[in-house]
Scaffold this motif. Sequence first.
Motif, PDB file in Angstrom:
ATOM      1  N   ARG A   1       0.841  -1.190   0.000  1.00  0.00           N
ATOM      2  CA  ARG A   1       0.000   0.000   0.000  1.00  0.00           C
ATOM      3  C   ARG A   1       0.882   1.248   0.000  1.00  0.00           C
ATOM      4  NH1 ARG A   1      -5.250   1.101   2.180  1.00  0.00           N
ATOM      5  NH2 ARG A   1      -5.676  -1.050   2.713  1.00  0.00           N
ATOM      6  N   PRO A   2       0.646   2.173  -0.898  1.00  0.00           N
ATOM      7  CA  PRO A   2       1.445   3.407  -0.898  1.00  0.00           C
ATOM      8  C   PRO A   2       1.129   4.271   0.322  1.00  0.00           C
ATOM      9  CG  PRO A   2      -0.104   3.359  -2.770  1.00  0.00           C
ATOM     10  CD  PRO A   2      -0.317   2.102  -1.995  1.00  0.00           C
ATOM     11  N   ALA A   3       2.049   5.154   0.663  1.00  0.00           N
ATOM     12  CA  ALA A   3       1.862   6.053   1.809  1.00  0.00           C
ATOM     13  C   ALA A   3       0.606   6.897   1.617  1.00  0.00           C
ATOM     14  CB  ALA A   3       3.080   6.970   1.942  1.00  0.00           C
ATOM     15  N   ALA A   4      -0.017   7.248   2.755  1.00  0.00           N
ATOM     16  CA  ALA A   4      -1.228   8.074   2.678  1.00  0.00           C
ATOM     17  C   ALA A   4      -0.868   9.530   2.400  1.00  0.00           C
ATOM     18  CB  ALA A   4      -2.013   7.959   3.983  1.00  0.00           C
ATOM     19  N   ARG A   5       0.333   9.933   2.892  1.00  0.00           N
ATOM     20  CA  ARG A   5       0.714  11.345   2.700  1.00  0.00           C
ATOM     21  C   ARG A   5       1.152  11.613   1.282  1.00  0.00           C
ATOM     22  NH1 ARG A   5       4.165  14.095   7.320  1.00  0.00           N
ATOM     23  NH2 ARG A   5       5.042  15.087   5.471  1.00  0.00           N
ATOM     24  N   LEU A   6       0.691  12.740   0.764  1.00  0.00           N
ATOM     25  CA  LEU A   6       1.048  13.107  -0.608  1.00  0.00           C
ATOM     26  C   LEU A   6       2.111  14.186  -0.584  1.00  0.00           C
ATOM     27  CD1 LEU A   6      -2.526  13.406  -2.223  1.00  0.00           C
ATOM     28  CD2 LEU A   6      -1.107  11.353  -1.959  1.00  0.00           C
ATOM     29  N   ARG A   7       2.897  14.242  -1.661  1.00  0.00           N
ATOM     30  CA  ARG A   7       3.759  15.405  -1.863  1.00  0.00           C
ATOM     31  C   ARG A   7       3.873  15.650  -3.368  1.00  0.00           C
ATOM     32  NH1 ARG A   7      10.133  14.022  -0.791  1.00  0.00           N
ATOM     33  NH2 ARG A   7      10.451  15.399  -2.569  1.00  0.00           N
ATOM     34  N   PRO A   8       4.263  16.870  -3.728  1.00  0.00           N
ATOM     35  CA  PRO A   8       4.302  17.180  -5.165  1.00  0.00           C
ATOM     36  C   PRO A   8       5.531  16.588  -5.863  1.00  0.00           C
ATOM     37  CG  PRO A   8       4.793  19.143  -3.844  1.00  0.00           C
ATOM     38  CD  PRO A   8       4.507  18.046  -2.873  1.00  0.00           C
ATOM     39  N   PHE A   9       5.299  16.044  -7.036  1.00  0.00           N
ATOM     40  CA  PHE A   9       6.381  15.488  -7.852  1.00  0.00           C
ATOM     41  C   PHE A   9       6.349  16.109  -9.248  1.00  0.00           C
ATOM     42  CE2 PHE A   9       5.752  12.228  -4.677  1.00  0.00           C
ATOM     43  CZ  PHE A   9       7.049  11.842  -4.375  1.00  0.00           C
ATOM     44  N   VAL A  10       7.533  16.169  -9.851  1.00  0.00           N
ATOM     45  CA  VAL A  10       7.648  16.615 -11.241  1.00  0.00           C
ATOM     46  C   VAL A  10       7.750  15.376 -12.126  1.00  0.00           C
ATOM     47  CG1 VAL A  10       9.112  17.863 -12.893  1.00  0.00           C
ATOM     48  CG2 VAL A  10       8.764  18.778 -10.581  1.00  0.00           C
ATOM     49  N   LEU A  11       6.998  15.373 -13.229  1.00  0.00           N
ATOM     50  CA  LEU A  11       7.019  14.231 -14.142  1.00  0.00           C
ATOM     51  C   LEU A  11       7.943  14.522 -15.325  1.00  0.00           C
ATOM     52  CD1 LEU A  11       3.233  13.202 -14.223  1.00  0.00           C
ATOM     53  CD2 LEU A  11       5.072  12.378 -12.714  1.00  0.00           C
ATOM     54  N   ASN A  12       8.979  13.683 -15.459  1.00  0.00           N
ATOM     55  CA  ASN A  12       9.928  13.810 -16.572  1.00  0.00           C
ATOM     56  C   ASN A  12       9.596  12.761 -17.628  1.00  0.00           C
ATOM     57  OD1 ASN A  12      12.697  15.436 -15.509  1.00  0.00           O
ATOM     58  ND2 ASN A  12      11.315  14.671 -13.943  1.00  0.00           N
ATOM     59  N   GLY A  13       9.583  13.177 -18.889  1.00  0.00           N
ATOM     60  CA  GLY A  13       9.305  12.233 -19.973  1.00  0.00           C
ATOM     61  C   GLY A  13      10.532  11.409 -20.321  1.00  0.00           C
ATOM     62  N   PRO A  14      10.359  10.422 -21.220  1.00  0.00           N
ATOM     63  CA  PRO A  14      11.426   9.459 -21.496  1.00  0.00           C
ATOM     64  C   PRO A  14      12.463   9.896 -22.523  1.00  0.00           C
ATOM     65  CG  PRO A  14       9.458   8.849 -22.718  1.00  0.00           C
ATOM     66  CD  PRO A  14       9.107  10.062 -21.914  1.00  0.00           C
ATOM     67  N   THR A  15      12.224  10.952 -23.292  1.00  0.00           N
ATOM     68  CA  THR A  15      13.173  11.279 -24.357  1.00  0.00           C
ATOM     69  C   THR A  15      14.374  12.026 -23.782  1.00  0.00           C
ATOM     70  OG1 THR A  15      12.329  13.458 -24.968  1.00  0.00           O
ATOM     71  CG2 THR A  15      11.207  11.561 -25.934  1.00  0.00           C
ATOM     72  N   CYS A  16      15.406  12.159 -24.601  1.00  0.00           N
ATOM     73  CA  CYS A  16      16.641  12.793 -24.134  1.00  0.00           C
ATOM     74  C   CYS A  16      16.557  14.314 -24.077  1.00  0.00           C
ATOM     75  CB  CYS A  16      17.789  12.394 -25.043  1.00  0.00           C
ATOM     76  SG  CYS A  16      18.009  10.624 -25.077  1.00  0.00           S
ATOM     77  N   ASP A  17      15.488  14.883 -24.615  1.00  0.00           N
ATOM     78  CA  ASP A  17      15.364  16.332 -24.670  1.00  0.00           C
ATOM     79  C   ASP A  17      15.040  16.891 -23.285  1.00  0.00           C
ATOM     80  OD1 ASP A  17      14.674  18.969 -25.141  1.00  0.00           O
ATOM     81  OD2 ASP A  17      13.599  18.506 -26.989  1.00  0.00           O
TER      82      ASP A  17
ATOM     83  N   LEU B   1       1.366  13.037  -5.345  1.00  0.00           N
ATOM     84  CA  LEU B   1       1.364  11.571  -5.320  1.00  0.00           C
ATOM     85  C   LEU B   1       1.863  11.119  -3.955  1.00  0.00           C
ATOM     86  CD1 LEU B   1       2.877  11.104  -8.863  1.00  0.00           C
ATOM     87  CD2 LEU B   1       0.684  10.140  -8.119  1.00  0.00           C
ATOM     88  N   PRO B   2       1.611   9.857  -3.563  1.00  0.00           N
ATOM     89  CA  PRO B   2       2.097   9.363  -2.273  1.00  0.00           C
ATOM     90  C   PRO B   2       3.599   9.624  -2.124  1.00  0.00           C
ATOM     91  CG  PRO B   2       0.590   7.788  -3.245  1.00  0.00           C
ATOM     92  CD  PRO B   2       0.806   8.857  -4.279  1.00  0.00           C
ATOM     93  N   GLU B   3       4.000  10.046  -0.926  1.00  0.00           N
ATOM     94  CA  GLU B   3       5.376  10.513  -0.748  1.00  0.00           C
ATOM     95  C   GLU B   3       6.417   9.404  -0.958  1.00  0.00           C
ATOM     96  OE1 GLU B   3       5.730  12.049   3.182  1.00  0.00           O
ATOM     97  OE2 GLU B   3       5.285  10.126   4.138  1.00  0.00           O
ATOM     98  N   ASP B   4       5.967   8.115  -0.857  1.00  0.00           N
ATOM     99  CA  ASP B   4       6.933   7.021  -1.022  1.00  0.00           C
ATOM    100  C   ASP B   4       6.894   6.414  -2.430  1.00  0.00           C
ATOM    101  OD1 ASP B   4       4.482   5.780  -0.918  1.00  0.00           O
ATOM    102  OD2 ASP B   4       5.169   4.131   0.365  1.00  0.00           O
ATOM    103  N   VAL B   5       6.383   7.141  -3.389  1.00  0.00           N
ATOM    104  CA  VAL B   5       6.340   6.620  -4.773  1.00  0.00           C
ATOM    105  C   VAL B   5       7.727   6.136  -5.177  1.00  0.00           C
ATOM    106  CG1 VAL B   5       6.576   8.944  -5.724  1.00  0.00           C
ATOM    107  CG2 VAL B   5       5.691   7.171  -7.163  1.00  0.00           C
ATOM    108  N   ARG B   6       7.769   5.003  -5.896  1.00  0.00           N
ATOM    109  CA  ARG B   6       9.077   4.411  -6.195  1.00  0.00           C
ATOM    110  C   ARG B   6       9.078   3.768  -7.574  1.00  0.00           C
ATOM    111  NH1 ARG B   6       7.358  -0.146  -1.892  1.00  0.00           N
ATOM    112  NH2 ARG B   6       6.600  -1.661  -3.379  1.00  0.00           N
ATOM    113  N   GLU B   7      10.252   3.406  -7.999  1.00  0.00           N
ATOM    114  CA  GLU B   7      10.409   2.748  -9.298  1.00  0.00           C
ATOM    115  C   GLU B   7       9.484   1.536  -9.377  1.00  0.00           C
ATOM    116  OE1 GLU B   7      12.916  -0.327 -11.828  1.00  0.00           O
ATOM    117  OE2 GLU B   7      13.749   0.271  -9.895  1.00  0.00           O
ATOM    118  N   GLY B   8       8.841   1.359 -10.507  1.00  0.00           N
ATOM    119  CA  GLY B   8       7.955   0.210 -10.693  1.00  0.00           C
ATOM    120  C   GLY B   8       6.501   0.516 -10.402  1.00  0.00           C
ATOM    121  N   ASP B   9       6.211   1.606  -9.663  1.00  0.00           N
ATOM    122  CA  ASP B   9       4.816   2.009  -9.450  1.00  0.00           C
ATOM    123  C   ASP B   9       4.226   2.486 -10.779  1.00  0.00           C
ATOM    124  OD1 ASP B   9       4.899   1.546  -6.705  1.00  0.00           O
ATOM    125  OD2 ASP B   9       5.277   3.651  -6.189  1.00  0.00           O
TER     126      ASP B   9
END
Length: 397
Positions: A324-340, A351-359
């Motif tokens: 279960r992800p953390a209940a507390r949220l914090r702001p995140f910046v979303l980076n796209g996949p290209t090299c630009d 998003l939940p403050e403990d968001v991690r790779e694979g979510d």
Amino acid sequence: MGMTQPAISPPAGHRAHRFGDVVSVVRALTPGYPVYCLRPALIAASARRFLSQFPGTVMYAVKCNPSPMVLDILYRAGIHHFDTASLPEIAQICETYPDAQAYFMHPVKGRAVIKTAHRVYGVRYYVVDHENELAKVLDETGGGPDLTIVVRLKTERADAVLFNLSSKFGAPPDEAADLLRRVAARGCRTGLAFHVGSQCSDPSVYRDALALAGRTAADSGVGIDCLDVGGGFPAYYANMQIPPLEDFMAAIRAGLKEIDLPPTVELFAEPGRALVAHGCSLLVQVQLRKDDRLYINDGIYGSLSELCHADIRVPVRLIRLDGRPAARLRPFVLNGPTCDSLDVVPGTFDLPEDVREGDWIEIDQLGAYSNAMATRFNGFYPETFVEVHDAPPAAAS
Ligand SMILES: *Cc1c(COP(=O)(O)O)cnc(C)c1O
């Protein structure tokens, strides 16, 4: 099935996988690639709502989301008229739905394209905004009374739209009146069209544009056989307070009443965004976290370009299969996949403050101008669609 029966299923290979909800999609596919999650019931409901409220013929603007699955949902909901702007769009509509009508609503067209649209696909409505384009359409079609030439009018108010669609196309009123006279002189049916701009937030913009169209039709001295109020009807994004569709329809009815056209005038609208924006979300995966920066597998060169160009905020939710992800949220910046380095979505997402790779992150309200605008830059191209039948993240916010 007879030849005239419209094919309402996408070709094999494009067929949707159907799931009860988005979590089931994640369980079944554990996708490392972006997945568009269509909600057919939402798209069909917005189509039926528009059809029941608009006092004329509703064309869907194919460019907004040309996915065969989206077109099928709209077709089954009763949309049988399509605003098309290129030969591939015309072919897609006419070859998939033999009983549907395609209208050529792009003001600038190649000669061979006009000829093919007319002879091969039987397209009978063409938009122009300049006398040289009118000459081309008349040359390539031969003109005549079964042809309707619709003059695109430049609208005057850009104050209440996110995307102006009158800076590049559209004739000023005096030129539009002159074009109407030329069309009538050649024995074709006449029309006027405008597009107030996409994501319009003020119903009075339509009323003003109708007043302008009414004056232009009267000034021309020849009148019009059809009037097209274009698209621009809004989607209800998370950060916007916008009047309901009913108010836009009331403004259109009021505008029509004021210009008092003959009852024989055909009326059209060309909604795109309003029919599909909230009926599709995007499932992306977090590939790396660097503190408050998340690197995901889609970006502004893929499905998220509109989030980059305009102040559109959409709901997100985190999906994690193991725990279960953390209940507390914090702001995140979303980076796209290209090299630009530009490939970063402006603003932040809570998003939940403990968001991690694979979510996974489900990003909602991306049915309009997402897959339609995606590039293949750097080898990334989102192209997987599934159907889901749960409530969207927007319903919870
Ligand atoms: C893009 C476009 C539409 C659809 O606009 P929305 O804002 O998505 O409703 C309709 N008509 C024309 C001519 C367009 O260019």
